[in-house]
Design a protein around this motif. Structure first.
Motif, PDB file in Angstrom:
ATOM      1  N   ALA A   1       0.839  -1.196   0.000  1.00  0.00           N
ATOM      2  CA  ALA A   1       0.000   0.000   0.000  1.00  0.00           C
ATOM      3  C   ALA A   1       0.875   1.248   0.000  1.00  0.00           C
ATOM      4  O   ALA A   1       1.809   1.368   0.792  1.00  0.00           O
ATOM      5  CB  ALA A   1      -0.916  -0.004   1.216  1.00  0.00           C
ATOM      6  N   VAL A   2       0.580   2.173  -0.888  1.00  0.00           N
ATOM      7  CA  VAL A   2       1.302   3.444  -0.989  1.00  0.00           C
ATOM      8  C   VAL A   2       0.373   4.560  -0.516  1.00  0.00           C
ATOM      9  O   VAL A   2      -0.761   4.670  -0.997  1.00  0.00           O
ATOM     10  CB  VAL A   2       1.749   3.708  -2.440  1.00  0.00           C
ATOM     11  CG1 VAL A   2       2.441   5.068  -2.544  1.00  0.00           C
ATOM     12  CG2 VAL A   2       2.668   2.600  -2.932  1.00  0.00           C
ATOM     13  N   PHE A   3       0.852   5.362   0.428  1.00  0.00           N
ATOM     14  CA  PHE A   3       0.032   6.475   0.912  1.00  0.00           C
ATOM     15  C   PHE A   3      -0.289   7.410  -0.252  1.00  0.00           C
ATOM     16  O   PHE A   3       0.597   7.829  -0.998  1.00  0.00           O
ATOM     17  CB  PHE A   3       0.745   7.252   2.007  1.00  0.00           C
ATOM     18  CG  PHE A   3      -0.092   8.374   2.582  1.00  0.00           C
ATOM     19  CD1 PHE A   3      -0.973   8.137   3.622  1.00  0.00           C
ATOM     20  CD2 PHE A   3      -0.016   9.652   2.057  1.00  0.00           C
ATOM     21  CE1 PHE A   3      -1.752   9.160   4.150  1.00  0.00           C
ATOM     22  CE2 PHE A   3      -0.779  10.687   2.565  1.00  0.00           C
ATOM     23  CZ  PHE A   3      -1.660  10.439   3.621  1.00  0.00           C
ATOM     24  N   THR A   4      -1.561   7.725  -0.403  1.00  0.00           N
ATOM     25  CA  THR A   4      -2.014   8.622  -1.461  1.00  0.00           C
ATOM     26  C   THR A   4      -2.588   9.873  -0.816  1.00  0.00           C
ATOM     27  O   THR A   4      -3.561   9.802  -0.057  1.00  0.00           O
ATOM     28  CB  THR A   4      -3.064   7.943  -2.350  1.00  0.00           C
ATOM     29  OG1 THR A   4      -2.522   6.717  -2.869  1.00  0.00           O
ATOM     30  CG2 THR A   4      -3.463   8.846  -3.509  1.00  0.00           C
ATOM     31  N   GLU A   5      -1.962  11.004  -1.108  1.00  0.00           N
ATOM     32  CA  GLU A   5      -2.372  12.260  -0.490  1.00  0.00           C
ATOM     33  C   GLU A   5      -3.402  12.981  -1.336  1.00  0.00           C
ATOM     34  O   GLU A   5      -3.292  13.033  -2.564  1.00  0.00           O
ATOM     35  CB  GLU A   5      -1.159  13.173  -0.293  1.00  0.00           C
ATOM     36  CG  GLU A   5      -1.495  14.500   0.380  1.00  0.00           C
ATOM     37  CD  GLU A   5      -0.301  15.411   0.553  1.00  0.00           C
ATOM     38  OE1 GLU A   5      -0.463  16.482   1.176  1.00  0.00           O
ATOM     39  OE2 GLU A   5       0.788  15.062   0.067  1.00  0.00           O
TER      40      GLU A   5
END
Length: 416
Positions: free
Chosen positions: A52-56
């Motif tokens: 999972a990649v943090f998406t801002e």
């Protein structure tokens, strides 16, 4: 005996194939930490190679949307950033589904696959993508693994931790004076020059000035946030002495690099100009400087020309992402009356011209200016845009050239 050897060889080959397959499946991905004040996207969830990649969800403040095109007020902006080395299998889940999408640039030749509310694509090398899903834009910024990043205590060049000064890393309190003092301390003294290191945190600041020999390093999760109070950006110095009709040389700026040499801004952090609240604030403003490098950072939310370069020599912008598409006149990178400016592998998404190479007509013709006579847009001023480099906006241009010079290159239009 021979049959046993054949079977063993086949088993070894199959085992090697499995190992190769597992290595490809488990390709490491670096998922960057968000800065403390980042708001997680409610529209997109991004996974890369199963991680999972943090998406801002990028901030859009009141008054930011001033560019007059249909639907501008409905757009939302999101960003996911990560690094990988060989292959990245990206899965984007869209909350609530979608009707249509476009992946840019087309020159990347990536064909996405759709399964329900999920868009899947494969990146074979680091680069920059823009996924437009209905009225939401998702920036996908993929880096190569970072090598030899500076950190406090490392050997070699002096590295000073900004946390050794009285700064607030939560973004609640203004830290302008502490940051400026740290820059001065790094720039002076018997071992003058070095790196000012910003660890993960949000640092709210007004105008700061970068001096010779100093590099600001913003690590992942570090946000240099412009104050939203115009009083924190003092009147530009020298306004009274500026030539009449001067375009922008003495205007407000978040980071000023004036009369400096061997300075820079690096790292995988972010610099935020605060949008329309700061009224035509330049984010990185260079003037009369030499040997300046800006590398890897994200520069966002300007309300004017975001990165003007005036009367400079030997400037490098490499792998910089400049994004501010929601207001008019937000040019990306503007080399003006400068030579040996290299713009390499950058991504610019702006509400106006992403890249403008020019020679401003209002030059300060005085005998004191010395070497500035040669600071025109010359043949050595240019850019190298590989296929993963994108521009969106009105286009990029070479303009306002002095007599005898002719424009070369430049293409109107958006990112294809």
């Amino acid at each position: 005996m021979r049959l046993s050897i054949i079977i063993t060889t086949v088993l070894l080959a199959y085992s090697s194939h499995l190992m190769d397959s597992q290595l490809r499946t488990e390709e490491p991905v670096r998922c960057y930490e968000p800065h403390p004040t980042a708001e997680e996207s409610r529209r997109f969830r991004v996974e890369v190679n199963g991680e999972a990649v943090f998406t801002e969800q990028l901030p859009v403040r009141e008054g930011d949307v001033s560019y007059d095109f249909p639907g501008a007020e409905k757009l939302s902006y999101h960003c996911a950033r990560f690094s990988f080395e060989q292959e990245a299998r990206v899965r984007v889940s869209v909350e609530g589904g979608f009707n249509q999408f476009t992946l840019r640039p087309g020159s990347a030749e990536i064909v996405p696959e759709v399964n329900g509310n999920t868009i899947a694509l494969t990146m074979e090398e680091p680069g920059n993508l823009l996924l437009e899903v209905d009225s939401a834009w998702l920036y996908l910024f993929a880096d190569s693994p970072e090598k030899e990043a500076p950190h406090p205590g490392s050997t070699g060049r002096k590295v000073v931790n900004i946390m050794d000064y009285e700064v607030d890393s939560t973004g609640k309190r203004l830290s302008t004076f502490a940051i400026q003092k740290a820059i001065i301390d790094v720039a002076t003294g018997p071992d003058a020059g070095g790196v000012l290191y910003f660890p993960r945190g949000t640092y709210k600041t007004g105008t700061i000035r970068l001096y010779s020999g100093v590099t600001l390093y913003l690590t992942e999760g570090a946000l240099l946030q412009a104050s939203l109070d115009p009083e924190d950006f003092p009147l530009p110095f020298g306004v009274a002495d500026g030539p009449p009709g001067r375009d922008y040389g003495y205007e407000y700026a978040l980071i000023k690099i004036h009369h400096a040499e061997n300075a820079g801004i690096r790292g995988r952090g972010t610099i935020d100009g605060g949008g329309a609240a700061n009224g035509r604030l330049k984010i990185i403003h260079m003037e009369n400087s030499e040997n300046v490098v800006v590398e890897d950072v994200v520069v966002r939310n300007g309300d004017g020309w975001m990165c003007p370069i005036l009367y400079c020599e030997k400037v490098l912008f490499r792998h910089v992402r400049v994004i501010s598409p929601i207001t008019s006149n937000t040019d990306g990178i503007n080399p003006d009356s400068s030579v040996e400016v290299e713009i390499d592998g950058c991504f610019v998404c702006s509400g106006d011209d992403p890249l403008v190479v020019k020679a401003t007509k209002h030059l300060p013709f005085t005998s004191e200016m010395g070497r500035q006579w040669k600071m025109w847009c010359s043949e050595t001023t240019g850019w190298r845009c590989p296929e993963d480099c994108g521009t969106t906006g009105t286009g990029f241009w070479i303009s306002r050239l002095p007599g005898g010079m002719r424009p070369s290159g430049g293409t109107p239009g958006g990112m294809k």
